[in-house]
Design a protein around this motif. Structure first.
Motif, mmCIF file in Angstrom:
data_model
loop_
_atom_site.group_PDB
_atom_site.id
_atom_site.type_symbol
_atom_site.label_atom_id
_atom_site.label_comp_id
_atom_site.label_asym_id
_atom_site.label_seq_id
_atom_site.Cartn_x
_atom_site.Cartn_y
_atom_site.Cartn_z
ATOM 1 N N VAL A 6 49.824 -53.848 -34.966
ATOM 2 C CA VAL A 6 51.100 -53.148 -34.812
ATOM 3 C C VAL A 6 51.282 -52.150 -35.939
ATOM 4 O O VAL A 6 51.673 -51.010 -35.716
ATOM 5 C CB VAL A 6 52.279 -54.151 -34.767
ATOM 6 N N ASN A 7 50.988 -52.549 -37.156
ATOM 7 C CA ASN A 7 51.131 -51.641 -38.293
ATOM 8 C C ASN A 7 50.158 -50.472 -38.192
ATOM 9 O O ASN A 7 50.483 -49.355 -38.580
ATOM 10 C CB ASN A 7 50.922 -52.383 -39.611
ATOM 11 N N ALA A 8 48.968 -50.711 -37.647
ATOM 12 C CA ALA A 8 47.998 -49.641 -37.495
ATOM 13 C C ALA A 8 48.492 -48.609 -36.485
ATOM 14 O O ALA A 8 48.125 -47.459 -36.541
ATOM 15 C CB ALA A 8 46.646 -50.203 -37.060
ATOM 16 N N GLN A 9 49.328 -49.019 -35.556
ATOM 17 C CA GLN A 9 49.848 -48.119 -34.536
ATOM 18 C C GLN A 9 51.132 -47.445 -34.987
ATOM 19 O O GLN A 9 51.875 -46.946 -34.168
ATOM 20 C CB GLN A 9 50.110 -48.874 -33.226
ATOM 21 N N ASN A 10 51.400 -47.407 -36.265
ATOM 22 C CA ASN A 10 52.608 -46.795 -36.782
ATOM 23 C C ASN A 10 52.506 -45.272 -36.823
ATOM 24 O O ASN A 10 53.486 -44.590 -36.980
ATOM 25 C CB ASN A 10 52.911 -47.355 -38.180
ATOM 26 N N LYS A 11 51.312 -44.764 -36.682
ATOM 27 C CA LYS A 11 51.075 -43.311 -36.714
ATOM 28 C C LYS A 11 50.360 -42.894 -35.436
ATOM 29 O O LYS A 11 49.741 -43.695 -34.765
ATOM 30 C CB LYS A 11 50.214 -42.947 -37.921
ATOM 31 N N ILE A 12 50.437 -41.611 -35.149
ATOM 32 C CA ILE A 12 49.756 -41.077 -33.974
ATOM 33 C C ILE A 12 48.260 -41.007 -34.272
ATOM 34 O O ILE A 12 47.853 -40.417 -35.275
ATOM 35 C CB ILE A 12 50.286 -39.670 -33.621
ATOM 36 N N PRO A 13 47.433 -41.596 -33.416
ATOM 37 C CA PRO A 13 45.986 -41.532 -33.652
ATOM 38 C C PRO A 13 45.452 -40.120 -33.408
ATOM 39 O O PRO A 13 46.038 -39.352 -32.659
ATOM 40 C CB PRO A 13 45.422 -42.517 -32.613
ATOM 41 N N ALA A 14 44.359 -39.802 -34.057
ATOM 42 C CA ALA A 14 43.719 -38.500 -33.883
ATOM 43 C C ALA A 14 42.820 -38.567 -32.643
ATOM 44 O O ALA A 14 41.797 -39.242 -32.644
ATOM 45 C CB ALA A 14 42.903 -38.130 -35.114
ATOM 46 N N VAL A 15 43.252 -37.878 -31.584
ATOM 47 C CA VAL A 15 42.530 -37.874 -30.313
ATOM 48 C C VAL A 15 42.484 -36.435 -29.806
ATOM 49 O O VAL A 15 43.464 -35.698 -29.935
ATOM 50 C CB VAL A 15 43.265 -38.774 -29.276
ATOM 51 N N ASN A 16 41.358 -36.050 -29.220
ATOM 52 C CA ASN A 16 41.261 -34.726 -28.617
ATOM 53 C C ASN A 16 41.838 -34.744 -27.206
ATOM 54 O O ASN A 16 41.457 -35.586 -26.389
ATOM 55 C CB ASN A 16 39.807 -34.244 -28.570
ATOM 56 N N VAL A 17 42.763 -33.831 -26.956
ATOM 57 C CA VAL A 17 43.332 -33.601 -25.636
ATOM 58 C C VAL A 17 43.179 -32.101 -25.368
ATOM 59 O O VAL A 17 42.542 -31.398 -26.143
ATOM 60 C CB VAL A 17 44.815 -34.054 -25.574
ATOM 61 N N LYS A 18 43.768 -31.619 -24.296
ATOM 62 C CA LYS A 18 43.688 -30.196 -23.961
ATOM 63 C C LYS A 18 45.084 -29.587 -23.965
ATOM 64 O O LYS A 18 46.070 -30.261 -23.663
ATOM 65 C CB LYS A 18 43.072 -29.989 -22.575
ATOM 66 N N THR A 19 45.166 -28.310 -24.306
ATOM 67 C CA THR A 19 46.424 -27.581 -24.154
ATOM 68 C C THR A 19 46.540 -27.188 -22.688
ATOM 69 O O THR A 19 45.566 -27.293 -21.921
ATOM 70 C CB THR A 19 46.466 -26.313 -25.025
ATOM 71 N N ILE A 20 47.687 -26.693 -22.316
ATOM 72 C CA ILE A 20 47.891 -26.267 -20.934
ATOM 73 C C ILE A 20 46.966 -25.101 -20.555
ATOM 74 O O ILE A 20 46.679 -24.883 -19.381
ATOM 75 C CB ILE A 20 49.379 -25.928 -20.696
ATOM 76 N N ASP A 21 46.461 -24.398 -21.572
ATOM 77 C CA ASP A 21 45.540 -23.285 -21.329
ATOM 78 C C ASP A 21 44.077 -23.692 -21.454
ATOM 79 O O ASP A 21 43.190 -22.836 -21.424
ATOM 80 C CB ASP A 21 45.858 -22.123 -22.275
ATOM 81 N N GLY A 22 43.806 -24.980 -21.639
ATOM 82 C CA GLY A 22 42.437 -25.480 -21.647
ATOM 83 C C GLY A 22 41.764 -25.598 -22.996
ATOM 84 O O GLY A 22 40.622 -26.036 -23.087
ATOM 85 N N ALA A 23 42.448 -25.229 -24.072
ATOM 86 C CA ALA A 23 41.852 -25.341 -25.410
ATOM 87 C C ALA A 23 41.904 -26.797 -25.875
ATOM 88 O O ALA A 23 42.799 -27.554 -25.498
ATOM 89 C CB ALA A 23 42.603 -24.453 -26.396
ATOM 90 N N THR A 24 40.946 -27.179 -26.688
ATOM 91 C CA THR A 24 40.946 -28.523 -27.272
ATOM 92 C C THR A 24 41.994 -28.582 -28.374
ATOM 93 O O THR A 24 42.117 -27.655 -29.180
ATOM 94 C CB THR A 24 39.555 -28.872 -27.831
ATOM 95 N N PHE A 25 42.734 -29.671 -28.386
ATOM 96 C CA PHE A 25 43.798 -29.878 -29.381
ATOM 97 C C PHE A 25 43.685 -31.304 -29.894
ATOM 98 O O PHE A 25 43.666 -32.247 -29.105
ATOM 99 C CB PHE A 25 45.171 -29.658 -28.723
ATOM 100 N N ASN A 26 43.585 -31.454 -31.207
ATOM 101 C CA ASN A 26 43.530 -32.783 -31.796
ATOM 102 C C ASN A 26 44.940 -33.212 -32.172
ATOM 103 O O ASN A 26 45.672 -32.462 -32.830
ATOM 104 C CB ASN A 26 42.615 -32.811 -33.019
#
Length: 168
Positions: free
Chosen positions: A19-39
């Protein structure tokens, strides 16, 4: 009997650490609405709060929630400086529908795509909509799953408490 107690204590400690480890947003690659990679490590707002809202185009409560918040977002920004990231979990087949869907609604959010559900899994999101409130230090201070009309008011109260701890 003693081994059972030790095992239970170990499991409890692991749960607390998880639970304490989940106190922050993890660093994960997703995409922007325009298709760019966003961490997601780049989800910053100059010490001001952030809202992350998981949604999908096919989820009626998600659309209701984001539409209700859209009507209030400009005022929320003026008062709190909040930035909203709306994270679509539409799969790869439906991701192309997200941009026109958002454009027709005029949502002014930062739209991200999580078609492989990497961020969703990393944050243990089950049902959507699922909303996270992150304070200016980057800590998750509130989360809520589901939507009923008026939930945006509770979120706003939590948001105010995030910038002014005197407000609960």
């Amino acid at each position: 009997m003693k081994a059972k107690k030790i095992t239970l204590l170990f499991l409890f400690i692991c749960a607390v650490l998880s639970v304490n480890a989940q106190n922050k947003i993890p660093a994960v690659n997703v995409k922007t609405i325009d298709g760019a990679t966003f961490n997601t490590a780049n989800m910053v707002n100059d010490g001001k709060p952030i809202i992350i809202d998981f949604w999908a185009t096919w989820c009626k409560p998600c659309v209701q929630e984001l539409t209700a918040i859209a009507d209030l977002y400009e005022d929320w920004q003026k008062v709190t400086g909040v930035k909203i990231y709306a994270v679509s979990i539409d799969d790869a087949r439906n991701s192309a529908r997200v941009k026109p869907f958002v454009n027709t609604r005029g949502w002014e959010y930062e739209i991200l795509l999580d078609p492989n559900a990497d961020l969703k899994r990393a944050l243990n999101v089950g049902d959507i909509p699922h909303t996270f409130l992150i304070n200016g230090k980057g800590e998750i201070v509130y989360q809520h799953a589901g939507y009923a009309p008026g939930d945006e008011n509770e979120l706003y109260e939590k948001l105010l408490g995030c910038i002014n701890p005197e407000v609960k």
